[in-house]
Scaffold this motif. Sequence first.
Motif, PDB file in Angstrom:
ATOM      1  N   LEU A  48      34.012  47.923  34.262  1.00  0.00           N
ATOM      2  CA  LEU A  48      34.185  46.542  34.731  1.00  0.00           C
ATOM      3  C   LEU A  48      34.905  46.498  36.077  1.00  0.00           C
ATOM      4  O   LEU A  48      34.507  45.752  36.976  1.00  0.00           O
ATOM      5  N   LYS A  49      35.950  47.267  36.221  1.00  0.00           N
ATOM      6  CA  LYS A  49      36.719  47.249  37.465  1.00  0.00           C
ATOM      7  C   LYS A  49      35.877  47.688  38.658  1.00  0.00           C
ATOM      8  O   LYS A  49      36.004  47.153  39.764  1.00  0.00           O
ATOM      9  N   SER A  50      34.978  48.645  38.457  1.00  0.00           N
ATOM     10  CA  SER A  50      34.166  49.177  39.555  1.00  0.00           C
ATOM     11  C   SER A  50      32.905  48.362  39.818  1.00  0.00           C
ATOM     12  O   SER A  50      32.407  48.353  40.943  1.00  0.00           O
ATOM     13  N   CYS A  51      32.398  47.666  38.803  1.00  0.00           N
ATOM     14  CA  CYS A  51      31.092  47.012  38.940  1.00  0.00           C
ATOM     15  C   CYS A  51      31.129  45.484  38.964  1.00  0.00           C
ATOM     16  O   CYS A  51      30.270  44.857  39.581  1.00  0.00           O
ATOM     17  N   VAL A  52      32.062  44.889  38.270  1.00  0.00           N
ATOM     18  CA  VAL A  52      32.086  43.434  38.100  1.00  0.00           C
ATOM     19  C   VAL A  52      33.144  42.835  39.020  1.00  0.00           C
ATOM     20  O   VAL A  52      34.331  43.121  38.889  1.00  0.00           O
ATOM     21  N   LYS A  53      32.710  41.999  39.949  1.00  0.00           N
ATOM     22  CA  LYS A  53      33.616  41.518  40.995  1.00  0.00           C
ATOM     23  C   LYS A  53      34.796  40.730  40.447  1.00  0.00           C
ATOM     24  O   LYS A  53      35.873  40.711  41.053  1.00  0.00           O
ATOM     25  N   GLU A  54      34.627  40.068  39.309  1.00  0.00           N
ATOM     26  CA  GLU A  54      35.735  39.305  38.738  1.00  0.00           C
ATOM     27  C   GLU A  54      36.918  40.185  38.328  1.00  0.00           C
ATOM     28  O   GLU A  54      38.031  39.702  38.135  1.00  0.00           O
ATOM     29  N   PHE A  55      36.681  41.495  38.175  1.00  0.00           N
ATOM     30  CA  PHE A  55      37.744  42.397  37.716  1.00  0.00           C
ATOM     31  C   PHE A  55      38.248  43.342  38.810  1.00  0.00           C
ATOM     32  O   PHE A  55      39.057  44.232  38.542  1.00  0.00           O
ATOM     33  N   GLU A  56      37.775  43.178  40.037  1.00  0.00           N
ATOM     34  CA  GLU A  56      38.116  44.116  41.105  1.00  0.00           C
ATOM     35  C   GLU A  56      39.618  44.236  41.330  1.00  0.00           C
ATOM     36  O   GLU A  56      40.123  45.318  41.659  1.00  0.00           O
ATOM     37  N   ASP A  57      40.350  43.143  41.156  1.00  0.00           N
ATOM     38  CA  ASP A  57      41.787  43.149  41.420  1.00  0.00           C
ATOM     39  C   ASP A  57      42.621  43.307  40.154  1.00  0.00           C
ATOM     40  O   ASP A  57      43.857  43.197  40.200  1.00  0.00           O
ATOM     41  N   SER A  58      41.986  43.550  39.040  1.00  0.00           N
ATOM     42  CA  SER A  58      42.703  43.713  37.769  1.00  0.00           C
ATOM     43  C   SER A  58      42.976  45.188  37.502  1.00  0.00           C
ATOM     44  O   SER A  58      42.195  46.055  37.903  1.00  0.00           O
ATOM     45  N   SER A  59      44.064  45.486  36.825  1.00  0.00           N
ATOM     46  CA  SER A  59      44.370  46.868  36.458  1.00  0.00           C
ATOM     47  C   SER A  59      43.609  47.255  35.197  1.00  0.00           C
ATOM     48  O   SER A  59      43.173  46.382  34.433  1.00  0.00           O
ATOM     49  N   ILE A  60      43.449  48.549  34.973  1.00  0.00           N
ATOM     50  CA  ILE A  60      42.776  49.026  33.768  1.00  0.00           C
ATOM     51  C   ILE A  60      43.522  48.531  32.533  1.00  0.00           C
ATOM     52  O   ILE A  60      42.914  48.072  31.561  1.00  0.00           O
TER      53      ILE A  60
END
Length: 335
Positions: free
Chosen positions: A34-46
């Motif tokens: 999600l962090k690498s592919c979905v823009k809504e999660f780009e700024d979220s931590s694992i």
Amino acid sequence: MPPSEDQQTDELKKAYDAVCKKVLAEKGIIANILKSCVKEFEDSSIDEIVHHCIQGTPEVGTVLVEPDAGITRIQNVQTEDKSSTEGTVFYDIRFTALAPADGQPIELIINIEAQNDFNPGYPLLKRAIYYCSRLISSQYGTVFTKSHYEKIQKVYSIWICTAPTKAWSYTITRYSMKEENLIGQAEAPNSDYDLLTPILVCLGKKHYTELTGLLKMLNLVLLDNISSDSKVKTLSEEFKVTTTPHLEKGVAKMCNLSEGIEKRGISIGKAEGISIGKAEGISIGETRGETRGIVRSIKALMRKSGLTIDAAMDILDVPEADRPRYAEIIEKGIH
């Protein structure tokens, strides 16, 4: 009557696919995707994605859903849509996730697919778009009813392709809807039309140590022939994937099944390769039609035994000097 060699190999592959999907459904692995592919999660931590965004437990192909029969559906566990007019569609992994947007959480319905065949007879991207469409249409009766289309939630269908063509190897490609003004400057809110996003994540033949980021993680989990302990250790240290008994057991089982498939495939392949070669009338370097026969044999061996193109050519004793030519012909035929 005992099962044939082909049947035993097919059973091994089915078992491997089932375990593979369960490993990919681990929240730590999903969070990296999600962090690498979905823009809504780009700024979220694992850690944030794992503990605050992924809703419930991702389901892996276990729930039967029949929209046309009026069966009540549960949003977080719907892994299959069955329609009398559209046939049956199985989702490898399906879940919902909350992501911050303008300070408010938004709900996304996300589907992840593991795909070995990059050329199943149709463009894989079109299938991904179809899955997105089904993820939207199946919201009727659960997410919204009657004319409350404003409640439709955005969907993603993420396809992890383990054996793409050379041109697609080690790429991550995202597709989305965009507004285009033909006359005038009207502007609709992005959230009104940006509702479906198919994504293709393509791996290849490299070793995971040659890669970085998500491609490295997926290559490690799905393709690299190293010990299960090494895989789990790297997942934990580099990608912040929590080590659980379920993850350790799943990765170990994947490694064991992969080894069994490889050994059985080589054994079957040796016999089939000779048989196929004779049936095609192959005699390297003798007949004018040899190229077509060799190519057909390589492809048949890959299809029947699940071998890579290099392994198939090894079994058929294709000369090293000729291999690039046959590989190129087969790849062009894939497009």
